[in-house]
Design a protein around this motif. Structure first.
Motif, PDB file in Angstrom:
ATOM      1  N   GLN A 185      44.321  19.859  39.015  1.00 42.80           N
ATOM      2  CA  GLN A 185      44.223  21.194  38.424  1.00 42.80           C
ATOM      3  C   GLN A 185      44.887  21.231  37.051  1.00 42.80           C
ATOM      4  O   GLN A 185      44.429  21.934  36.142  1.00 42.80           O
ATOM      5  N   GLU A 226      46.222  17.595  44.378  1.00 39.58           N
ATOM      6  CA  GLU A 226      45.523  18.819  43.960  1.00 39.58           C
ATOM      7  C   GLU A 226      46.164  19.401  42.705  1.00 39.58           C
ATOM      8  O   GLU A 226      45.472  19.778  41.747  1.00 39.58           O
ATOM      9  N   PRO A 248      39.299  24.435  44.859  1.00 39.95           N
ATOM     10  CA  PRO A 248      40.126  23.228  44.935  1.00 39.95           C
ATOM     11  C   PRO A 248      39.302  21.946  44.856  1.00 39.95           C
ATOM     12  O   PRO A 248      38.121  21.921  45.219  1.00 39.95           O
ATOM     13  N   TYR A 249      39.953  20.899  44.374  1.00 39.07           N
ATOM     14  CA  TYR A 249      39.349  19.570  44.376  1.00 39.07           C
ATOM     15  C   TYR A 249      39.377  18.985  45.784  1.00 39.07           C
ATOM     16  O   TYR A 249      38.446  18.294  46.199  1.00 39.07           O
ATOM     17  N   LEU A 250      40.460  19.252  46.487  1.00 40.34           N
ATOM     18  CA  LEU A 250      40.623  18.731  47.844  1.00 40.34           C
ATOM     19  C   LEU A 250      40.421  19.872  48.820  1.00 40.34           C
ATOM     20  O   LEU A 250      41.254  20.790  48.916  1.00 40.34           O
ATOM     21  N   THR A 251      39.322  19.823  49.521  1.00 38.21           N
ATOM     22  CA  THR A 251      38.938  20.914  50.407  1.00 38.21           C
ATOM     23  C   THR A 251      39.345  20.579  51.838  1.00 38.21           C
ATOM     24  O   THR A 251      38.955  19.541  52.387  1.00 38.21           O
ATOM     25  N   GLN A 296      48.704  17.968  48.518  1.00 36.89           N
ATOM     26  CA  GLN A 296      49.036  19.070  47.609  1.00 36.89           C
ATOM     27  C   GLN A 296      49.369  18.546  46.219  1.00 36.89           C
ATOM     28  O   GLN A 296      48.971  19.137  45.207  1.00 36.89           O
TER      29      GLN A 296
END
Length: 860
Positions: free
Chosen positions: A630, A626, A638-641, A623
């Motif tokens: 952002q 991320e 999101p960058y982290l899926t 988190q």
């Protein structure tokens, strides 16, 4: 008269030299028996010596040889002031010996330093005993050996920074004697100052002991006056002030470590040990396996213990003297036995391993009291005591040994700390106990049943044999290192790392994934301080001076931290290599190095929007990453899926000791890129973790803790089957698997590259200065720096002074102007100028005050 004084001086120095040579011969023999270099192929690459002191001594050697004395280092984690590290580990004048050795032979230099320190303890103790008791007896040498090879030295010799305090203690105590009897203040002032400077931690203990000892002497002195208290207090205060050049910056630095927070549990009025205290008076009561947890190591030889008992019952020693001595030993005993007092003696912190570091004060007083009994004539005590005291001594030792199992049963379920303690010491060396009884019996026969001249020779043989035997037994089960393997691996690795790390002065960090020197260690070596060994800039670090905010920040970003003194590189991702300025990853082989650039490297900083200042890090590393991405470049997706959970199966294994639930989790990766697992509960067994048939075990043993685990690089839609053991039955609630979307991350990186900062190190000796250029825009008017926030940095942008700000909990940002910015960062040790000024005032005030005091006529 002058001839008599010269003759007495000759005998004093003869005995001092004899003690030094005899102690050196004993410790050389002990090292030779264990084949420790330079007498064999085994070296001291174990425990704190292998993980902290050898890297630190190697770094010190580099600074001395190449005359590079910067006050800030980038070779301890992300960077830190060197003053706390110097004050805690490296201020001993003996350390200069490393200059005479090559970097590959620093472990051999450490062996020599230890041997010389142990010999010097015997020399200074002999000096003190002769001065204190006004004698030139050769027996002072034998009693001094009891102190120089006491239990504290035998168990902690490889923590070589502490040995200086044992060298200085007799000299400081002699200074206190001179303060009381001759009103001379200088010896006490200078030796206490030396104790504080060489190791402020034990220097603090020296100050506490001086208070106890002075109180004892003052109470029994027939010429005691309140003016002596004023002289004592003023000397202590000025000596402490004179050390401010070390104490002030070190104190400010140590407040930034985990030691800055006191734990209320350590201030309870509860006992810390039981009758096993008496077991420690015999040989071989503790060994290397118990180094982190053991009873107070009060060993000083059977002769010293027996003579302390003789002192208590001796008819020719005044009661007031006995009460004072018993009171002093009682205070020192309580300072170890009562937890709150033990905490106070340890600088308001409970030791994390190697407990009862103040025990050598008790041993010191025991030796002093024993010699007083020897001078009084031990054979003058009543006959029943001559029989009874050795039996009492042997009985106490037996009771101490036998009580350990009983105490373990009594405390189990009532005190977690005491249960751990008794479990650690429950191995009783009954062979050593029998040997200790033999020494007690032989010592009693020699002291009470032989003539004086024969008695001295036999007692000397017994003491030498006993202290040597105890030291050898204390070394049992030590996991020695391999000196030849270390030399060969170090030379190859040092040459390879020298070609990799910023040869052009550009500042960046390196991730060293595999090192060659590990083969020289018999125990697990986790390479925390390799950057000190090979003079490169990394991320990892292990020391008692590790900045706690930096450590917590790195842990929040996903890096694994075993405890408050360690931070590793396990858990690095392209996001954190970008944030931390990690340019290269290196894997070394005997034929060369495999070096590749990291995916995330931009530089040691880049211009960022103000939104980064608002990011608050939580305990969830995925988190946090991320949020940071952002803030740097916002996007709707999101960058982290997070991977999609397809199904989860669990098998309960009741025979497993801790991790009873074996999970099989099937996931679908939703985007292209590196995939990571985060288990925030810290109840996962990573050594069993595999993806399909491929193990993804991290390089460090981190079972039950947290850190980002790299599962691999996958394609969108790919199915992944994850296997691991845990303490929880439902995996979906305790783990999160996410993939860093490669295309989105590379896009963000390209944007940040346009406004990257390239830093170079400049400045002269003693000063650390960084210079770089970066462009600012109206949208990005802050410069994020891959540096820990530190008030010591003085920053200018285009010649104008600006204030650094804290960002991402423990990192640094500074304001920029629109357009080109020339950034200069110059480091000034926080508290350095104040400390230097206070030291000058303290030394100057003492010298002038002492001079004026000596000029005044003495009052009758």
């Amino acid at each position: 008269m002058n001839w008599l004084k010269k003759t007495k001086r000759y005998f004093i120095w003869r005995n001092v030299g004899l003690a030094w040579l005899l102690a050196l011969g004993i410790i050389v023999g002990i090292f030779w028996i264990n084949q420790i270099s330079p007498f064999g192929n085994q070296n001291l690459l174990m425990s704190d010596m292998g993980t902290q002191y050898i890297p630190l001594l190697t770094a010190l050697r580099h600074a001395l040889v190449y005359r590079v004395f910067h006050m800030y280092t980038f070779s301890q984690s992300l960077g830190v002031s060197v003053v706390p590290t110097l004050a805690y580990y490296l201020m001993s004048p003996f350390n200069i010996i490393v200059v005479g050795f090559s970097a590959a032979n620093v472990p051999m230099a450490a062996s020599l330093i230890i041997m010389l320190k142990v010999a010097t303890i015997a020399a200074t103790m002999t000096w003190f005993l002769q001065r204190h008791f006004q004698t030139t007896q050769k027996m002072t040498v034998i009693f001094a050996l009891g102190f120089s090879f006491c239990g504290f030295v035998a168990m902690n010799y490889f923590d070589l920074m502490w040995l200086d305090a044992l060298i200085i203690l007799p000299l400081m105590t002699d200074g206190l004697d001179q303060l009381m009897t001759h009103r001379r203040l200088a010896p006490f002032f200078w030796w206490l100052l030396a104790g504080i400077i060489t190791n402020y931690y034990l220097g603090y203990m020296l100050g506490l002991f001086s208070l106890c000892y002075f109180s004892c002497r003052w109470l029994v002195s027939s010429t005691a006056t309140w003016r002596q208290w004023g002289a004592f207090a003023g000397t202590v205060g000025l000596s402490g002030m004179s050390a401010a050049i070390i104490l002030v910056p070190t104190g400010l630095g140590m407040l930034q470590t985990a030691k800055g927070t006191a734990k209320l549990l350590n201030f309870r009025v509860v006992p810390t040990f039981g009758l096993e205290f008496f077991n420690q008076f015999g040989i071989g009561a503790s060994d290397y396996r118990q180094r982190l947890m053991h009873a107070p190591t009060v060993f000083v030889s059977s002769a010293v213990v027996l003579l302390v008992l003789v002192y208590v019952v001796h008819p020719n020693i005044e009661r007031r003297q006995k009460y004072a001595v018993i009171g002093l030993l009682g205070v020192l005993f309580l300072s170890m036995w009562i937890r709150v007092l033990n905490t106070v003696w340890h600088f308001m912190q409970a030791p994390a391993g190697f407990p009862f570091r103040n025990v050598f004060f008790f041993s010191f007083v025991c030796v002093m009291v024993a010699f007083a009994a020897w001078q009084a004539g031990p054979q003058q005590i009543p006959r029943h005591w001559q029989w009874g005291l050795p039996l009492i001594q042997a009985g106490l030792l037996a009771a101490g040994s036998a009580s350990i199992g009983l105490m373990l049963r009594l405390v189990r379920g009532h005190s977690h700390e005491l249960t751990q303690y008794y479990q650690a010491i429950q191995t009783i060396h009954w062979g050593s106990v029998i040997g200790a009884w033999g020494f007690i019996l032989a010592t009693g026969v020699v002291i009470f049943g032989t003539r004086r001249q024969l008695q001295q020779g036999l007692l000397a043989l017994l003491v030498v044999a006993e202290v040597s035997g105890n030291f050898i037994l204390a070394m049992r089960h030590t996991k020695w290192g391999n000196q030849v393997a270390y030399q060969q691996a170090y030379r190859v690795e040092n040459q390879q790392m020298g070609q990799i790390n910023d040869p052009d002065g550009q500042l960046y960090r390196v991730q060293n994934e595999n090192t060659l020197i590990n083969q020289a260690y018999q125990s697990t070596y986790n390479n925390y301080n390799d950057s000190l060994l090979f003079n490169f800039h990394g991320v990892t670090g292990y020391s008692s001076t590790l900045n706690e905010t930096t450590r917590v920040t790195l842990a929040q970003l996903g890096l694994y931290s075993d405890n408050v003194r360690r931070i590793s590189a396990v858990g690095l991702t392209p996001v954190t290599t970008m944030l931390l300025g990690v340019k290269k990853t290196v894997r070394l082989t005997r034929t060369g190095s495999l070096t590749k650039p990291t995916e995330g490297y931009i530089g040691m900083g880049f211009a960022v929007p103000a939104a980064l200042q608002q990011v608050q890090l939580s305990s969830d590393a995925l988190q946090n990453q991320e949020q940071i991405l952002q803030a740097l470049l916002p996007r709707q997706t999101p960058y982290l899926t997070t991977a999609k959970l397809l199904n989860s199966q669990v098998t309960h294994v009741p025979t497993a000791k801790t991790y009873k639930y074996h999970h099989r989790v099937k996931l679908r990766v939703m985007t292209n890129g590196w995939t990571y697992l985060w288990a925030p509960s810290g109840k996962t067994k990573y050594t069993t973790m595999r993806v399909g048939t491929r193990y993804v075990t991290p390089t460090m043993a981190m079972n039950g803790q947290t850190g980002l685990i790299k599962l691999g690089k996958f394609q969108a839609g790919q199915t992944v089957t994850l296997h691991f053991a845990a303490t929880y039955p439902i995996a979906a609630y305790h783990i999160r698997v996410a993939t860093l979307q490669q295309r989105a991350f590379l896009q963000a990186k390209r944007v940040l590259l346009r406004q990257r900062l390239s830093l170079r190190t400049t400045g002269h000796h003693w000063q650390t200065q960084l210079v770089g250029q970066v462009n600012g825009t109206t949208q990005r008017r802050q410069l994020y720096l891959s540096l820990p926030f530190d008030t010591g940095w003085r920053v200018t942008v285009n010649g104008q002074s600006v204030a650094g700000k804290r960002v991402l909990n423990g990192l640094m940002a500074i304001p920029l102007q629109t357009g080109k910015n020339r950034v200069v960062l110059t480091y000034h040790v926080p508290g350095g100028q104040l400390g230097a000024m206070l030291s000058i005032i303290g030394i100057g005030t003492f010298i002038l005050g002492n001079w004026w005091r000596q000029r005044r006529p003495r009052r009758p």
